[in-house]
Scaffold this motif. Structure first.
Motif, mmCIF file in Angstrom:
data_model
loop_
_atom_site.group_PDB
_atom_site.id
_atom_site.type_symbol
_atom_site.label_atom_id
_atom_site.label_comp_id
_atom_site.label_asym_id
_atom_site.label_seq_id
_atom_site.Cartn_x
_atom_site.Cartn_y
_atom_site.Cartn_z
ATOM 1 N N ASP A 1 0.831 -1.208 0.000
ATOM 2 C CA ASP A 1 0.000 0.000 0.000
ATOM 3 C C ASP A 1 0.864 1.255 0.000
ATOM 4 O O ASP A 1 0.580 2.219 -0.712
ATOM 5 N N PHE A 2 1.937 1.242 0.778
ATOM 6 C CA PHE A 2 2.827 2.399 0.822
ATOM 7 C C PHE A 2 3.561 2.566 -0.513
ATOM 8 O O PHE A 2 3.791 3.683 -0.964
ATOM 9 N N LYS B 1 2.480 2.152 -3.438
ATOM 10 C CA LYS B 1 1.617 2.884 -4.376
ATOM 11 C C LYS B 1 1.803 4.391 -4.229
ATOM 12 O O LYS B 1 1.571 5.144 -5.169
ATOM 13 N N GLN B 2 2.223 4.836 -3.041
ATOM 14 C CA GLN B 2 2.402 6.268 -2.791
ATOM 15 C C GLN B 2 3.743 6.789 -3.325
ATOM 16 O O GLN B 2 3.835 7.924 -3.753
ATOM 17 N N TRP B 3 4.783 5.974 -3.258
ATOM 18 C CA TRP B 3 6.098 6.498 -3.627
ATOM 19 C C TRP B 3 6.661 5.995 -4.956
ATOM 20 O O TRP B 3 7.593 6.589 -5.488
ATOM 21 N N GLN C 1 6.310 5.803 -8.707
ATOM 22 C CA GLN C 1 5.552 6.434 -9.793
ATOM 23 C C GLN C 1 5.190 5.473 -10.921
ATOM 24 O O GLN C 1 4.338 5.774 -11.756
#
Length: 179
Positions: A43-44, A46-48, A50
């Motif tokens: 999940d994390f 997906k945030q960092w 690109q």
């Protein structure tokens, strides 16, 4: 802010004409426990990361399987991966070492999607341990067969820029990890 110390990846041309990558280096100011947590947290990521289009874990026949769609630059088609992954913490001669192994699998419940090229041959090994200070020593082995026609400029970019940039992104992610 300290930097990532990685020489260029070592490329080994296989008989297939594809490359496998072997990388040794360090992530200063990122303890191994944190590196492993960041690396394993889908999940994390997906945030960092690109390049993640879609990423999730599903259980099929009692086995945890990861689906990952990767954005490729235009005009190339995106690629997707279906793989299993395992992380183990080991003690070797009094040292704590984390080993993450990943390998593609074929799962009938997760068929290829139209317009996306399925990477059916993927293998990765990641080994992380303390550098004896505040950071980590890292070894990574990576191979995949991206399928389709990948231009040599993209292979060269991945070797020279993509892998080191990914490691810098992991280091940044470690510094901003919320847990």
């Amino acid at each position: 802010l300290s930097c990532v110390t990685f020489p260029l990846p070592i490329l080994f041309l296989q008989q297939s004409g594809l490359y496998e990558y072997k990388i040794f280096g360090g992530l200063a100011d990122c303890p191994p426990e944190l590196c492993v947590d960041v690396y394993m947290d889908l999940d994390f990521r997906k945030q960092w990361d690109q390049y993640v289009k879609e990423l999730y874990e599903e259980t099929y026949n009692g086995e945890k399987v990861i689906y990952w769609e990767v954005k490729f630059p235009f005009p190339l088609s995106n690629r997707d991966y279906v793989y299993i992954r395992e992380c183990r913490e080991m003690a070797v001669d009094g040292r704590k070492i984390w080993v993450v192994l990943a390998q593609s699998v074929s799962v009938p419940q997760c068929p290829a999607k139209p317009g996306i090229i399925r990477v059916s041959s993927y293998k990765q090994s990641l080994v992380i341990e303390s550098d004896g200070k505040t950071g980590s020593k890292v070894y990574m082995y990576y191979f995949d067969n991206p399928g389709g026609m990948i231009p040599s400029w993209l292979v060269n970019w991945a070797a020279k820029s993509g892998v080191p940039a990914f490691l810098k992104d992991i280091q940044k992610a470690c510094h901003s990890y919320p847990k």
